[in-house]
Write a protein that holds these residues in place. Structure first.
Motif, PDB file in Angstrom:
ATOM      1  N   SER A 308       0.820  -1.213   0.000  1.00  0.00           N
ATOM      2  CA  SER A 308       0.000   0.000   0.000  1.00  0.00           C
ATOM      3  C   SER A 308       0.850   1.258   0.000  1.00  0.00           C
ATOM      4  N   VAL A 309       1.982   1.220   0.736  1.00  0.00           N
ATOM      5  CA  VAL A 309       2.883   2.377   0.745  1.00  0.00           C
ATOM      6  C   VAL A 309       3.505   2.570  -0.627  1.00  0.00           C
ATOM      7  N   VAL A 310       3.899   1.440  -1.259  1.00  0.00           N
ATOM      8  CA  VAL A 310       4.482   1.538  -2.600  1.00  0.00           C
ATOM      9  C   VAL A 310       3.473   2.098  -3.584  1.00  0.00           C
ATOM     10  N   ASN A 311       2.235   1.644  -3.474  1.00  0.00           N
ATOM     11  CA  ASN A 311       1.192   2.184  -4.354  1.00  0.00           C
ATOM     12  C   ASN A 311       0.977   3.661  -4.121  1.00  0.00           C
ATOM     13  N   ALA A 312       1.048   4.063  -2.852  1.00  0.00           N
ATOM     14  CA  ALA A 312       0.894   5.496  -2.558  1.00  0.00           C
ATOM     15  C   ALA A 312       2.022   6.304  -3.169  1.00  0.00           C
ATOM     16  N   ILE A 313       3.236   5.747  -3.116  1.00  0.00           N
ATOM     17  CA  ILE A 313       4.377   6.467  -3.708  1.00  0.00           C
ATOM     18  C   ILE A 313       4.217   6.554  -5.216  1.00  0.00           C
ATOM     19  N   GLU A 314       3.771   5.419  -5.816  1.00  0.00           N
ATOM     20  CA  GLU A 314       3.588   5.446  -7.267  1.00  0.00           C
ATOM     21  C   GLU A 314       2.503   6.425  -7.680  1.00  0.00           C
ATOM     22  N   ILE A 315       1.452   6.506  -6.895  1.00  0.00           N
ATOM     23  CA  ILE A 315       0.382   7.454  -7.221  1.00  0.00           C
ATOM     24  C   ILE A 315       0.862   8.885  -7.052  1.00  0.00           C
ATOM     25  N   GLY A 316       1.599   9.142  -5.993  1.00  0.00           N
ATOM     26  CA  GLY A 316       2.030  10.516  -5.724  1.00  0.00           C
ATOM     27  C   GLY A 316       3.243  10.952  -6.493  1.00  0.00           C
ATOM     28  N   SER A 317       3.982   9.987  -7.047  1.00  0.00           N
ATOM     29  CA  SER A 317       5.197  10.377  -7.758  1.00  0.00           C
ATOM     30  C   SER A 317       4.893  11.198  -8.999  1.00  0.00           C
ATOM     31  N   SER A 318       3.700  10.999  -9.554  1.00  0.00           N
ATOM     32  CA  SER A 318       3.347  11.793 -10.731  1.00  0.00           C
ATOM     33  C   SER A 318       3.198  13.264 -10.392  1.00  0.00           C
ATOM     34  N   GLY A 319       2.815  13.558  -9.112  1.00  0.00           N
ATOM     35  CA  GLY A 319       2.692  14.958  -8.710  1.00  0.00           C
ATOM     36  C   GLY A 319       1.520  15.650  -9.380  1.00  0.00           C
ATOM     37  N   ILE A 320       1.631  16.978  -9.471  1.00  0.00           N
ATOM     38  CA  ILE A 320       0.595  17.802 -10.078  1.00  0.00           C
ATOM     39  C   ILE A 320       1.068  18.204 -11.467  1.00  0.00           C
ATOM     40  N   LYS A 321       0.226  18.022 -12.450  1.00  0.00           N
ATOM     41  CA  LYS A 321       0.533  18.434 -13.816  1.00  0.00           C
ATOM     42  C   LYS A 321      -0.024  19.829 -14.037  1.00  0.00           C
ATOM     43  N   PHE A 322       0.858  20.816 -14.039  1.00  0.00           N
ATOM     44  CA  PHE A 322       0.440  22.200 -14.210  1.00  0.00           C
ATOM     45  C   PHE A 322       0.290  22.516 -15.698  1.00  0.00           C
ATOM     46  N   ALA A 323      -0.453  23.584 -15.967  1.00  0.00           N
ATOM     47  CA  ALA A 323      -0.728  23.972 -17.353  1.00  0.00           C
ATOM     48  C   ALA A 323       0.544  24.485 -18.016  1.00  0.00           C
ATOM     49  N   ASP A 324       0.738  24.104 -19.262  1.00  0.00           N
ATOM     50  CA  ASP A 324       1.887  24.546 -20.053  1.00  0.00           C
ATOM     51  C   ASP A 324       1.388  25.566 -21.073  1.00  0.00           C
ATOM     52  N   LEU A 325       1.647  26.842 -20.795  1.00  0.00           N
ATOM     53  CA  LEU A 325       1.136  27.917 -21.645  1.00  0.00           C
ATOM     54  C   LEU A 325       2.095  28.149 -22.803  1.00  0.00           C
ATOM     55  N   ARG A 326       1.798  27.528 -23.930  1.00  0.00           N
ATOM     56  CA  ARG A 326       2.636  27.708 -25.121  1.00  0.00           C
ATOM     57  C   ARG A 326       1.806  28.199 -26.290  1.00  0.00           C
ATOM     58  N   GLY A 327       0.761  28.958 -26.016  1.00  0.00           N
ATOM     59  CA  GLY A 327      -0.082  29.466 -27.088  1.00  0.00           C
ATOM     60  C   GLY A 327       0.585  30.607 -27.838  1.00  0.00           C
ATOM     61  N   SER A 379       4.143  20.117  -5.793  1.00  0.00           N
ATOM     62  CA  SER A 379       4.004  18.717  -6.186  1.00  0.00           C
ATOM     63  C   SER A 379       4.603  17.796  -5.131  1.00  0.00           C
ATOM     64  N   ASP A 380       5.768  18.180  -4.592  1.00  0.00           N
ATOM     65  CA  ASP A 380       6.374  17.377  -3.519  1.00  0.00           C
ATOM     66  C   ASP A 380       5.532  17.421  -2.254  1.00  0.00           C
ATOM     67  N   MET A 381       4.886  18.572  -1.989  1.00  0.00           N
ATOM     68  CA  MET A 381       4.029  18.663  -0.805  1.00  0.00           C
ATOM     69  C   MET A 381       2.833  17.721  -0.927  1.00  0.00           C
ATOM     70  N   VAL A 382       2.243  17.628  -2.110  1.00  0.00           N
ATOM     71  CA  VAL A 382       1.132  16.696  -2.307  1.00  0.00           C
ATOM     72  C   VAL A 382       1.595  15.256  -2.113  1.00  0.00           C
ATOM     73  N   LEU A 383       2.786  14.933  -2.624  1.00  0.00           N
ATOM     74  CA  LEU A 383       3.340  13.588  -2.425  1.00  0.00           C
ATOM     75  C   LEU A 383       3.591  13.322  -0.943  1.00  0.00           C
ATOM     76  N   LEU A 384       4.083  14.323  -0.228  1.00  0.00           N
ATOM     77  CA  LEU A 384       4.327  14.170   1.210  1.00  0.00           C
ATOM     78  C   LEU A 384       3.018  13.918   1.971  1.00  0.00           C
ATOM     79  N   CYS A 385       1.978  14.646   1.619  1.00  0.00           N
ATOM     80  CA  CYS A 385       0.682  14.445   2.286  1.00  0.00           C
ATOM     81  C   CYS A 385       0.149  13.036   2.025  1.00  0.00           C
ATOM     82  N   GLU A 386       0.299  12.538   0.788  1.00  0.00           N
ATOM     83  CA  GLU A 386      -0.165  11.191   0.484  1.00  0.00           C
ATOM     84  C   GLU A 386       0.651  10.136   1.236  1.00  0.00           C
ATOM     85  N   LEU A 387       1.974  10.355   1.355  1.00  0.00           N
ATOM     86  CA  LEU A 387       2.812   9.414   2.105  1.00  0.00           C
ATOM     87  C   LEU A 387       2.469   9.429   3.589  1.00  0.00           C
ATOM     88  N   ARG A 388       2.176  10.629   4.114  1.00  0.00           N
ATOM     89  CA  ARG A 388       1.753  10.701   5.509  1.00  0.00           C
ATOM     90  C   ARG A 388       0.459   9.930   5.738  1.00  0.00           C
TER      91      ARG A 388
END
Length: 435
Positions: A308-327, A379-388
């Motif tokens: 379960s911890v490994v799954n949590a790390i795998e889920i959180g490792s992706s982090g947050i995908k922010f918008a890429d403004l290349r218009g 993104s790291d903060m979200v991963l930290l919260c999920e690991l906690r």
């Protein structure tokens, strides 16, 4: 006309009465005295209404309102202007001088004799910039070793042109004496002037009185080169660029459509989960789930918490995908720090608590480096919260399993015996030192 034709053809002409004054007036009088046709009242119109449309003389109603009955000067009529009642004021061709000029030039213009003589009214617009000057000592101390390709003669000529043309650098570059001082571009003139003014202000402690301006000559050269390349594009290049822009717009539209469909699908999934949860709360469903749970406990091994911890790390490792403004259009850099719409409220609240916990500014200045670092930090903060959350779940389940084991096996415990606890390095060091 017919009488002339008869004379030419020698034909007899009919006797026509001679037109005299009396006969002409009699004809006009008969025309004027012709009775006017009586206007008939239309069918269906009342007599009172028809009487309002015409006067006693059966005249047609006026198209515009008149005020002839009110007298001259009343209503819409205005009295005629009475000209020539006062004497005309005299004008004279008077001389004047511009106080902004130093050559004592005299000019002339028309003015009324009765007007008082005042200063030239347009002299207030003749404002000149304050160009600083320097002495030989200041030049040797601050300006000599600054730029090696500038001599004192060239610097004096530059400041002289700046005073004459009020820092119009295009005109200054045109009036630059190339025979004596060589060729200088507009960027070189600006760079030398602003650098010298900044150094003189620092030497005289005038940084508070006068704002120092830093001129980036290299950036200005690159900007002009880009503008020149943009201006010299061919028709094929412009069409190709427009085609690429249109393709980019289509890609962005398809991307937004996919994101919209994804959000709709997530909403449908969440609604289905809510309906399933509501259905699972019924008594019959609870009994059925308990039976299934007992069968799974007897027949299937319990999953480990490490997974379960490994799954949590795998889920959180992706982090947050922010918008890429290349218009192709204009956008704010602060939009890069905006959280995506597909993040749940639970993650947003956990992220806000983490930002407050670590005392991080929630809205830092949106420079390029800060935007990248701030997004990575969140993104790291979200991963930290999920690991906690995963760690607290593991600890809770371990404690519950421990209590279940102690209740099932009295006298036994899962605590590690003191004899098996590894000896600390500090005790080993002290014992070695004693020996």
């Amino acid at each position: 006309m017919s009488a002339d034709v008869r004379d030419i053809l020698d034909m007899e002409r009919a006797n026509t009465p001679e037109i005299t004054r009396d006969s002409f007036l009699a004809t006009k009088k008969r025309n004027f005295e012709r009775p006017k046709p009586n206007s008939r009242r239309p069918e269906g119109m009342h007599r009172e209404v028809f009487a309002l449309l015409y006067t006693d003389k059966k005249d047609a109603p006026p198209l515009l309102p008149t005020d002839t009955a009110l007298g001259i000067g009343a209503g819409y009529k205005q009295a005629k202007a009475r000209l020539g009642m006062k004497k005309v004021r005299k004008w004279e061709w008077a001389p004047f001088s511009n106080p902004a000029r130093n050559d004592s030039a005299v000019f002339h213009h028309w003015k009324r004799v009765s007007d008082e003589s005042t200063d030239y009214p347009f002299a207030k617009f003749n404002k000149q910039l304050e160009i600083p000057s320097y002495t030989m000592t200041e030049y040797n101390a601050h300006l000599r070793n600054n730029m090696q390709n500038w001599s004192k003669v060239q610097t004096d000529h530059l400041f002289d042109l700046a005073r004459r043309f009020d820092l119009r650098f295009i005109v200054m570059a045109d009036r630059w004496n190339r025979q004596q001082h060589g060729t200088k571009t507009v960027e070189e003139l600006k760079e030398r002037y602003y650098e010298a003014v900044s150094l003189l202000a620092k030497a005289r402690n005038q940084t508070n009185e006068r704002k120092s301006f830093t001129y980036d000559a290299e950036h200005e050269r690159r900007r002009k080169e880009q503008l020149e390349k943009l201006f010299k594009r061919t028709t094929q290049q412009v069409e190709e660029e427009q085609m690429l822009i249109n393709e980019m717009k289509k890609i962005e539209a398809r991307k937004k459509e996919r994101e919209r469909k994804t959000q709709d699908l997530q909403k449908l999934i969440s609604q289905a989960d809510q309906q399933n949860e509501h259905a699972s709360n019924t008594p019959s469903t609870r009994k059925y789930e308990k039976k299934l749970h007992k069968k799974k406990v007897h027949h299937q091994p319990r999953p480990s918490k490490v997974d379960s911890v490994v799954n949590a790390i795998e889920i959180g490792s992706s982090g947050i995908k922010f918008a890429d403004l290349r218009g192709s259009g204009v956008s704010l850099r602060s939009q890069k720090m905006k959280l995506p719409a597909n993040i749940g409220q639970r993650k947003v609240k956990a992220l806000e608590q983490a930002i407050q916990e670590f005392k991080v500014d929630p809205a830092p200045p949106p420079t390029e480096d800060i935007c990248t670092s701030f997004n990575e930090l969140r993104s790291d903060m979200v991963l930290l919260c999920e690991l906690r959350t995963a760690l607290s779940t593991c600890i809770y389940e371990m404690e519950s399993l421990k209590h279940q084991y102690e209740a099932a096996c009295p006298g036994k415990t899962l605590n590690i015996p003191p004899s098996l606890v590894p000896i600390k390095t500090e005790t080993l060091d002290t014992s070695t030192a004693g020996n």
